[in-house]
Design an enzyme around this catalytic site. Sequence first.
Site, PDB file in Angstrom:
ATOM      1  N   ARG A  93       5.857 -13.420   0.988  1.00 57.15           N
ATOM      2  CA  ARG A  93       5.446 -13.513   2.389  1.00 57.15           C
ATOM      3  C   ARG A  93       4.537 -14.718   2.572  1.00 57.15           C
ATOM      4  O   ARG A  93       3.940 -15.204   1.591  1.00 57.15           O
ATOM      5  CB  ARG A  93       4.652 -12.252   2.780  1.00 57.15           C
ATOM      6  N   ASP A 122       1.613 -11.541   7.133  1.00 53.48           N
ATOM      7  CA  ASP A 122       2.142 -10.760   6.003  1.00 53.48           C
ATOM      8  C   ASP A 122       3.542 -10.234   6.307  1.00 53.48           C
ATOM      9  O   ASP A 122       4.231  -9.769   5.406  1.00 53.48           O
ATOM     10  CB  ASP A 122       1.212  -9.591   5.658  1.00 53.48           C
ATOM     11  N   ASN A 123       3.945 -10.310   7.570  1.00 54.01           N
ATOM     12  CA  ASN A 123       5.274  -9.833   7.939  1.00 54.01           C
ATOM     13  C   ASN A 123       6.238 -10.988   8.177  1.00 54.01           C
ATOM     14  O   ASN A 123       7.215 -10.842   8.904  1.00 54.01           O
ATOM     15  CB  ASN A 123       5.197  -8.932   9.174  1.00 54.01           C
ATOM     16  N   ARG A 180      14.697  -0.539   0.348  1.00 48.66           N
ATOM     17  CA  ARG A 180      14.901  -1.787   1.084  1.00 48.66           C
ATOM     18  C   ARG A 180      15.359  -2.880   0.130  1.00 48.66           C
ATOM     19  O   ARG A 180      14.858  -2.993  -0.984  1.00 48.66           O
ATOM     20  CB  ARG A 180      13.574  -2.166   1.741  1.00 48.66           C
ATOM     21  N   ASP A 206      -2.225   6.934   2.704  1.00 51.09           N
ATOM     22  CA  ASP A 206      -1.666   7.931   1.775  1.00 51.09           C
ATOM     23  C   ASP A 206      -0.468   7.397   0.995  1.00 51.09           C
ATOM     24  O   ASP A 206       0.098   8.095   0.157  1.00 51.09           O
ATOM     25  CB  ASP A 206      -1.268   9.210   2.538  1.00 51.09           C
ATOM     26  N   GLY A 207      -0.060   6.165   1.297  1.00 53.67           N
ATOM     27  CA  GLY A 207       1.061   5.572   0.565  1.00 53.67           C
ATOM     28  C   GLY A 207       2.408   6.127   0.963  1.00 53.67           C
ATOM     29  O   GLY A 207       3.427   5.783   0.371  1.00 53.67           O
ATOM     30  N   GLY A 253       0.807  -1.215   0.000  1.00 54.61           N
ATOM     31  CA  GLY A 253       0.000   0.000   0.000  1.00 54.61           C
ATOM     32  C   GLY A 253       0.836   1.259   0.000  1.00 54.61           C
ATOM     33  O   GLY A 253       0.351   2.361  -0.239  1.00 54.61           O
ATOM     34  N   ARG A 254       2.123   1.082   0.298  1.00 56.57           N
ATOM     35  CA  ARG A 254       3.001   2.265   0.314  1.00 56.57           C
ATOM     36  C   ARG A 254       4.401   1.857  -0.112  1.00 56.57           C
ATOM     37  O   ARG A 254       5.392   2.360   0.400  1.00 56.57           O
ATOM     38  CB  ARG A 254       3.032   2.880   1.701  1.00 56.57           C
ATOM     39  N   ASP A 274       9.861  -6.169   7.722  1.00 59.04           N
ATOM     40  CA  ASP A 274       8.847  -5.227   8.197  1.00 59.04           C
ATOM     41  C   ASP A 274       9.053  -4.809   9.643  1.00 59.04           C
ATOM     42  O   ASP A 274       8.345  -5.235  10.566  1.00 59.04           O
ATOM     43  CB  ASP A 274       7.431  -5.777   7.973  1.00 59.04           C
TER      44      ASP A 274
HETATM   45  P1  AMP Z   1       2.854  -2.776   7.893  1.00 58.89           P
HETATM   46  O1  AMP Z   1       2.327  -2.332   9.204  1.00 58.89           O
HETATM   47  O2  AMP Z   1       3.961  -1.908   7.358  1.00 58.89           O
HETATM   48  O3  AMP Z   1       3.223  -4.229   7.868  1.00 58.89           O
HETATM   49  O4  AMP Z   1       1.662  -2.572   6.861  1.00 58.89           O
HETATM   50  C1  AMP Z   1       0.466  -3.286   6.887  1.00 58.89           C
HETATM   51  C2  AMP Z   1      -0.340  -2.964   5.659  1.00 58.89           C
HETATM   52  O5  AMP Z   1      -0.766  -1.599   5.666  1.00 58.89           O
HETATM   53  C3  AMP Z   1       0.400  -3.155   4.342  1.00 58.89           C
HETATM   54  O6  AMP Z   1      -0.523  -3.618   3.390  1.00 58.89           O
HETATM   55  C4  AMP Z   1       0.865  -1.758   4.019  1.00 58.89           C
HETATM   56  O7  AMP Z   1       1.115  -1.578   2.646  1.00 58.89           O
HETATM   57  C5  AMP Z   1      -0.313  -0.926   4.496  1.00 58.89           C
HETATM   58  N1  AMP Z   1       0.079   0.448   4.840  1.00 58.89           N
HETATM   59  C6  AMP Z   1       0.808   0.847   5.898  1.00 58.89           C
HETATM   60  N2  AMP Z   1       0.958   2.188   5.898  1.00 58.89           N
HETATM   61  C7  AMP Z   1       0.327   2.661   4.810  1.00 58.89           C
HETATM   62  C8  AMP Z   1       0.128   3.963   4.234  1.00 58.89           C
HETATM   63  N3  AMP Z   1       0.622   5.061   4.815  1.00 58.89           N
HETATM   64  N4  AMP Z   1      -0.583   4.032   3.105  1.00 58.89           N
HETATM   65  C9  AMP Z   1      -1.097   2.941   2.515  1.00 58.89           C
HETATM   66  N5  AMP Z   1      -0.944   1.705   2.986  1.00 58.89           N
HETATM   67  C10 AMP Z   1      -0.241   1.545   4.119  1.00 58.89           C
HETATM   68 MG    MG Z   2       3.933  -5.426   6.639  1.00 62.92          MG
END
Ligand code: AMP
Ligand code: MG
Length: 490
Positions: A186, A255-256, A179, A128-129, A95-96, A265
Amino acid sequence: MNKKELTHTGWQLENSYSRLPEVFYRKITVHPVKSPKLVIFNEALAEKLGLDSAEITAEDGVAILAGNQIPEGSTPIAQAYAGHQFGNFTMLGDGRALLIGEQLTPSGKRLDIQLKGSGRTPYSRGGDGRAALRPMLREYLISEAMHGLGIPTTRSLSVVETGEMVRRETALPGAVMTRIADSHLRVGTFQYAARFGTKEDLKALADYALERHFPHVQDASHPYLALFQEVIKQQAALLAKWQLVGFIHGVMNTDNMAISGETIDYGPCAFMDSYDPKTVFSSIDVQGRYAYGNQPMIAGWNLARFAESLLPLLHDTPEEAVNMAQEELTSYVEQFQNHWLSGMRKKLGIFNEEAEDSTLVEALLNLMHQHDADYTNLFRALTFTKLQGSELFETPEFKEWRSSWQARLERQEESQEESQQLMLNNNPAIIPRNHRVEEALAAAEFQGDYSVLHRLLTVLADPYAHSAEQEAYTEPPEPTNGPYQTFCGT
Ligand code: AMP
Ligand code: MG
């Protein structure tokens, strides 16, 4: 930017992932940021990747690290995945983040190059990505520290400030991190395939994982069972390594968890100070699901979810497939225990095996728990036989434990010097202490002063050096009013 300049940078990119069925990714366009500024760069890693540091850190090179330009040979994609977050199944995906491609390194490796914080994708949901500077620097620091500790991990090549603010609870400076990973496959990628793809999609993914990570079992009599066995093997070894240094991932959602066996992650992760299996740092982990002592079991839970997604490939009869998976999961527990105990023996200077070793280790850990002993420093004190720094050393229980440990050491052939060397190599002098991490990140974020972070990275690069300059970094934090808390890196 012309092609000639780009080839000088050393990018040798492919995108084998985009040869997978289309359900697994979406091609994406870049979202340029306002004024990219490189704030930290990993020259040693760049060299391993075959990148020219001078070119990459020049304006055109940084444009790539910021996601403003796409290098020659790249088709940027966002990867699809699902996952159990705190036990609940959800559709996720990058998502980002965007995958620039796979760099073919001079030593013949294929490594993912991913930008994190690079803007919205079809998987962004409400987000917001983008990413804030501080959590990206945190991931850079901790992942590099893990690498220094000899623990498989994704690596960090750079962090670029975007010149734009991101809105969280307050407005924060934004950043993009680059990264590097063996891959971004995953457990959640397999869950996604099993839930949203066809059996052919799942098979294509499994074949891809085998080819990329476990080519030595591609021709096994049952390659998909072998895939499961290999992933179990990697996770058992990884989890033991985490436990042995007191690393708490903080958000072990499926997913992590990477199929490659790398730590991935870094969000609310942190290292344990005083030994307590219940230690949790993450502000959102209110139930303590991902507490230090739970991690090995949670990895087993995640592997069970991985097994579930592989079931159609394991056997045509579902019952038979479940039996096969269960047998392997039992072996995960054994493998983890073996790695952990063998690591603990090394931490205590023990070379051979005796049946009572686990009792000896458990007794020490119980004493550490009862007396709030600092996990890292206590092992280190034993290493140097300078028994100072913990009230534990004064207690009769400890003295008794010490005599049985000494007696244990005398029952092996190796000399005291050899034992000590083994301990030096297995008890880090330093870990990224939470207060040191925060101090370095605050200087970078608020003063633009990266010297504190650089110094910390330098001492953490070789935590088994036991050098004089590391001494100042071995202090545990001052007791505070409340527990240290970490937050998810969004
Ligand atoms: P994470 O906590 O980094 O493992 O992210 C969990 C999920 O949330 C993943 O699908 C990420 O891509 C999504 N995600 C985290 N932060 C953002 C963000 N700011 N915008 C869009 N997607 C996000
Ligand atoms: Mg993650």
